[in-house]
Design a protein around this motif. Structure first.
Motif, PDB file in Angstrom:
ATOM      1  N   ARG A 124      -5.886  -1.756  -5.462  1.00  0.00           N
ATOM      2  CA  ARG A 124      -5.248  -0.800  -4.557  1.00  0.00           C
ATOM      3  C   ARG A 124      -3.877  -0.389  -5.048  1.00  0.00           C
ATOM      4  O   ARG A 124      -3.425   0.714  -4.793  1.00  0.00           O
ATOM      5  CB  ARG A 124      -5.085  -1.413  -3.166  1.00  0.00           C
ATOM      6  CG  ARG A 124      -6.375  -1.444  -2.365  1.00  0.00           C
ATOM      7  CD  ARG A 124      -6.090  -1.732  -0.894  1.00  0.00           C
ATOM      8  NE  ARG A 124      -5.241  -2.902  -0.695  1.00  0.00           N
ATOM      9  CZ  ARG A 124      -4.155  -2.883   0.063  1.00  0.00           C
ATOM     10  NH1 ARG A 124      -3.772  -1.794   0.671  1.00  0.00           N
ATOM     11  NH2 ARG A 124      -3.428  -3.989   0.208  1.00  0.00           N
ATOM     12  N   THR A 125      -3.167  -1.283  -5.674  1.00  0.00           N
ATOM     13  CA  THR A 125      -1.746  -1.030  -5.927  1.00  0.00           C
ATOM     14  C   THR A 125      -1.410  -0.653  -7.359  1.00  0.00           C
ATOM     15  O   THR A 125      -0.398  -0.027  -7.603  1.00  0.00           O
ATOM     16  CB  THR A 125      -0.902  -2.273  -5.561  1.00  0.00           C
ATOM     17  OG1 THR A 125      -1.426  -3.397  -6.272  1.00  0.00           O
ATOM     18  CG2 THR A 125      -0.953  -2.531  -4.078  1.00  0.00           C
TER      19      THR A 125
ATOM     20  N   GLU B  93      -6.759   4.571  -6.555  1.00  0.00           N
ATOM     21  CA  GLU B  93      -7.265   3.205  -6.538  1.00  0.00           C
ATOM     22  C   GLU B  93      -8.195   2.954  -7.707  1.00  0.00           C
ATOM     23  O   GLU B  93      -8.945   3.833  -8.104  1.00  0.00           O
ATOM     24  CB  GLU B  93      -8.058   2.946  -5.250  1.00  0.00           C
ATOM     25  CG  GLU B  93      -7.193   2.667  -4.056  1.00  0.00           C
ATOM     26  CD  GLU B  93      -8.033   2.164  -2.888  1.00  0.00           C
ATOM     27  OE1 GLU B  93      -9.175   1.727  -3.131  1.00  0.00           O
ATOM     28  OE2 GLU B  93      -7.540   2.220  -1.763  1.00  0.00           O
TER      29      GLU B  93
ATOM     30  N   GLY C 163       0.849  -1.180   0.000  1.00  0.00           N
ATOM     31  CA  GLY C 163       0.000   0.000   0.000  1.00  0.00           C
ATOM     32  C   GLY C 163       0.883   1.227   0.000  1.00  0.00           C
ATOM     33  O   GLY C 163       2.102   1.103  -0.166  1.00  0.00           O
TER      34      GLY C 163
ATOM     35  N   ASP D  27     -12.945   0.170  -0.356  1.00  0.00           N
ATOM     36  CA  ASP D  27     -12.203   1.244   0.298  1.00  0.00           C
ATOM     37  C   ASP D  27     -12.903   1.707   1.570  1.00  0.00           C
ATOM     38  O   ASP D  27     -14.121   1.677   1.671  1.00  0.00           O
ATOM     39  CB  ASP D  27     -12.040   2.426  -0.670  1.00  0.00           C
ATOM     40  CG  ASP D  27     -13.373   2.807  -1.288  1.00  0.00           C
ATOM     41  OD1 ASP D  27     -13.948   1.943  -1.988  1.00  0.00           O
ATOM     42  OD2 ASP D  27     -13.852   3.924  -1.048  1.00  0.00           O
TER      43      ASP D  27
ATOM     44  N   SER E 175      -1.364   3.057  -7.664  1.00  0.00           N
ATOM     45  CA  SER E 175      -1.155   3.668  -6.363  1.00  0.00           C
ATOM     46  C   SER E 175      -0.466   5.030  -6.510  1.00  0.00           C
ATOM     47  O   SER E 175       0.401   5.185  -7.365  1.00  0.00           O
ATOM     48  CB  SER E 175      -0.287   2.734  -5.516  1.00  0.00           C
ATOM     49  OG  SER E 175      -0.046   3.280  -4.265  1.00  0.00           O
TER      50      SER E 175
ATOM     51  N   ASP F 234      -8.800  -6.970  -5.043  1.00  0.00           N
ATOM     52  CA  ASP F 234      -8.713  -5.727  -4.282  1.00  0.00           C
ATOM     53  C   ASP F 234      -7.260  -5.285  -4.134  1.00  0.00           C
ATOM     54  O   ASP F 234      -6.945  -4.095  -4.208  1.00  0.00           O
ATOM     55  CB  ASP F 234      -9.362  -5.911  -2.906  1.00  0.00           C
ATOM     56  CG  ASP F 234      -9.456  -4.586  -2.157  1.00  0.00           C
ATOM     57  OD1 ASP F 234      -9.894  -3.605  -2.789  1.00  0.00           O
ATOM     58  OD2 ASP F 234      -9.082  -4.543  -0.980  1.00  0.00           O
TER      59      ASP F 234
END
Lengths: 438, 358
Positions: free
Chosen positions: B322-323, B329, B43, B210, B326, B318
């Protein structure tokens, strides 16, 4: 309805079962039973109620009135698990749950014997293995359903039914998608089970197959039992004609005794010009078999004169459902037979005399023929050549006044149709003139 | 002697039932743990896996490595609840998908077949548009859940009111109600003047995990575990139902009780999943199919494995969401479709002969 149900010794008993959907009565006071070690066939035309009856017996449908009892217990009052341990079903089409192996499918039959989260016990695996072997599907255990042929698949579903360890097997046209070889094999397996004490009720489309394997048959038509009993008593041309609306020949194979049923002409009843006209045939010694067949096919109501046992014409008459006067071979026509013959002649509109030869035994049938209103000869040959009575037959023959003679069979059938129509016309004229006079 | 016969007769594939379950369960559980650890450590703030493990086992008294307070806060308050919600949602959708496919005897059935997902979405979208979603904490998931349950009852009611209740009527009623809800959503979107609210709606519709908190876990967890548990317990009934209603009844399944119960359970967990995550597409359709290709159609294996497989799929999607861009998102629902569709098609082409028999 009272709650008191009379105890019964029967394995399966259906009493006055009525089943209705939207006011349409699909089963009307159906009453039948099956004993331990008995295979009962349900036969009848499409829509007769065979499947509905099986579903009612199996507890899948609830009868509006009446009761289905299994060893005296009402099926509709059993809980699902108790019922599944007593009654198993095999349907016409194997379900399409593919990807499962035969063994997994048969194991599903153990459902009523297992607890919710219980895994298979040794006793379940043993029951499944035995069921597969009994149904002749032992070698298929690890094959998935979709890789099996139709016959093999039905074997697996019989095994699944057996894994339930039922007392009663219900089979709904289980072989209608199988070839004749697999049909016979399927019923041989069922026959084996029944001979070991199982009770089975099967809806069967194929009448010959039903006659061959079932102990008893129940003929259904429009939700009503119209005949019940031994296959040869139920599968008469008359019963079949009434239920299916088709003329059939029921022949018994002389060697095996197996009944064969073949359709003459689909929907022939009431179609031809001669339909409904009563024709009496005096024949014997094989001179009338083909004649009676063609007349039946053309829609005539055919009766026959004295026929001795062992005569091919007699077998033909039996197969065709033709009423005849039975007499002993090499015996004389006694007065009872003679009177019956007279009655049949008087009831008929046209009498046909075949190329039959006359001896002392059958000469009286010529005597009766004098009473006929309209006589047609099915031969051009002079009587002298087949008179073995020192002239008695010729004397009687000369008293007859035939209106026509055709030696060709097709010409004869056409000619008779014409005569029948004429006859009807004449009667109509006679009737109307009588009315005019009044 | 009798025992000897029985042992010899032990059929190979039936014995493999437990083996399949253990093997599949082992692989998927390992995969799930690995992905969860990976997700916890990645993250905007990179946290070493050793620290993550240490934070997780700390409550048991074991101290494995030193970590700082920020790391603990990020793992416990932000990443962990989000991942747990993702795993629960994946479980719910996987199980509900497998159950619906068996109940409807149709490989195209998915958790939303009877309109639950679209009903939940419509309620959520209306709540966002009217501002009702910000009335109180958890207002949005509760509105969505209400919409999902309400729609399920509506579809049932329609199917029953038609006189002859059947699976086909239920599917048709579901399709019709879904179409109606879809139109309702479109109407709300078109009529929405404000850009921010519109964006909120579209975000929700694309499905996302999120800023999910432990409250979301407590809201969804018990219902999903109970509903999923019921379905697992009735997996054998589902096998029999796949044979058709008559067959199932004649083998002793109380279809009139079991089928509505399983439909309710599957609809409920789908509704709960939609409520806490929005529309995460494709999970319920493809996870059971993929697993079926490998482990066969037996629901006693398929349903538990679909729970694990669904969890793996959603948590992984997910993590990617998320990544991949980054610190911004992507939406998880987009990822599940982007990964899921091609992967499913790949499997389909490789195993097309076997799929045709599902």
């Amino acid at each position: 309805m009272t709650d008191i149900v009379e105890r019964t010794e029967r394995r399966l008993e259906a009493r006055d079962v009525i089943y209705e959907v939207d006011a349409a009565r699909l089963l009307d006071q159906v009453d039948f039973n099956a004993d331990k070690g008995e295979l009962v066939g349900l036969v009848g035309p499409n829509g007769a109620g065979k499947t509905t009856l099986l579903r009612t017996i199996g507890g899948l449908l609830k009868a509006r009135e009446g009761a289905v009892l299994l060893d005296g217990d009402e099926v509709s009052r059993m809980d699902t698990s108790q019922r599944a341990k007593s009654i198993a079903q095999v349907a016409q089409l194997a379900p399409l749950a593919q990807g499962f192996t035969a063994l997994e499918v048969v194991m599903m039959g153990r459902y009523p014997h297992m607890g919710r989260l219980q895994s298979e016990r040794a006793v379940d695996r043993y029951a499944v293995r035995r069921a597969l072997d009994t149904a002749g599907a032992g070698a298929l255990a690890d094959r998935t359903l979709e890789t099996l042929s139709g016959g093999e698949r039905q074997g697996v579903f019989v095994a699944r039914a057996l894994a339930q360890e039922p007392r009663l097997l219900l089979l709904d046209e289980p072989t209608s998608n199988l070839d004749i070889n697999h049909q016979a094999r399927f019923f041989q397996i069922i026959r084996g089970l029944v001979d070991d004490g199982m009770t089975a009720v099967a809806a069967i489309h194929d009448l010959s197959l039903a006659a061959r394997f079932c102990d008893r048959l129940v003929l259904l038509n429009k939700g009503v039992v119209v005949a019940e009993g031994l296959p040869r008593d139920v599968l008469t041309p008359k019963n079949i004609g009434a239920a299916f609306g088709v003329r059939v020949i029921v022949s018994s194979d002389p060697a095996s005794g197996v009944l064969g049923i073949s359709v003459m002409e689909a929907g022939s009843v009431g179609n031809s010009a001669g339909a409904g006209t009563r024709v009496h045939v005096v024949c014997g010694g094989g001179t009338g078999a083909r004649l009676m067949y063609r007349l039946c096919e053309a829609g005539f109501v055919v009766t026959a004169g004295p026929l001795a046992n062992g005569d091919t014409d007699r077998s033909a008459a039996e197969s065709l459902g033709v009423e005849f006067v039975p007499v002993q071979a090499f015996g004389d026509i006694d007065s009872v037979a003679h009177n019956k013959h007279l009655r049949l002649i008087r009831e008929s509109e046209i009498a046909v005399l075949s190329d039959v030869a006359f001896g002392s035994g059958n000469v009286r049938s010529l005597e009766a023929l004098v009473e006929a209103s309209l006589i047609v000869l099915a031969t051009m040959e002079p009587i002298a050549g087949r008179d073995f009575t020192d002239g008695d037959a010729t004397t009687l023959f000369d008293q007859l006044s035939p209106v026509a003679a055709w030696s060709d069979l097709e010409a004869l059938v056409t000619g008779l149709s014409g005569l029948a129509q004429n006859n009807k016309g004449t009667q109509e004229i006679a009737n109307s003139s009588r009315e005019n006079q009044q | 002697m009798a025992l000897g016969i029985v042992t010899r007769l032990r059929p190979p594939r039936e014995a493999a039932l437990g083996t399949r379950l253990i093997a599949g369960g082992g692989v998927l559980t390992t995969l799930l743990i690995a992905i969860i650890l990976l997700s916890l450590s990645t993250g905007p703030l990179d946290i070493p896996v050793s620290h993550v493990v240490s934070i997780i086992v700390e409550p048991t008294g074991l101290h494995l490595a030193d970590y700082n307070h920020t790391e603990e806060m990020v793992v416990e308050r932000i990443r962990m609840p989000r991942i747990v919600v993702g795993a629960l949602v994946g479980m719910a959708l996987g199980v509900a998908g497998a159950a619906m496919q068996a109940l409807f005897r149709n490989p195209l059935a998915d958790p939303g077949t009877i309109g639950v997902a679209s009903g939940g979405a419509a309620a959520a979208v209306i709540a966002i548009a009217t501002g009702a979603s910000s009335l109180f904490f958890l207002a949005l998931p509760l509105f969505a859940l209400g919409g999902a349950i309400g729609t399920a009852f509506l579809v049932y009611a329609i199917a029953i009111a038609s006189g002859r209740f059947s699976v086909a009527t239920l599917i048709l009623a579901g399709v019709a109600v879904s179409a109606f809800m879809g139109a309702l959503i479109t109407l709300v979107i078109i009529a929405q003047p404000e850009q921010g609210t519109l964006r909120g709606i579209l975000f929700w519709l694309a499905g996302g995990l999120d800023s999910r908190s432990w409250d979301h876990v407590w809201l969804s967890g018990p219902l999903i575990l109970v509903g999923g548990g019921v379905i697992v317990a009735f997996a054998r009934d589902l096998n029999l139902l796949m044979m058709g209603e008559d067959d199932a009844r004649s083998m002793g399944v109380n279809v009139r009780v079991v089928r509505p119960m399983l439909l309710t359970a599957a609809s409920l967990i789908t509704g709960v999943a939609v409520a806490v995550s929005g529309m995460i597409a494709f999970v319920g359709l493809i996870v059971p199919h993929m697993l079926r290709l490998v482990f066969g159609p037996d629901n006693r294996v398929l349903i538990p494995l679909s729970a694990l497989g669904g969890a793996v799929f959603v948590v992984l999607a997910d993590e990617i969401a998320r990544t991949v861009i980054s610190p911004a998102e992507l939406r998880v629902g987009i990822i599940t479709s982007f990964i899921g569709a091609p992967f499913f098609l790949f499997l389909l082409l490789r195993h097309s002969r076997r799929v045709s028999s599902l």
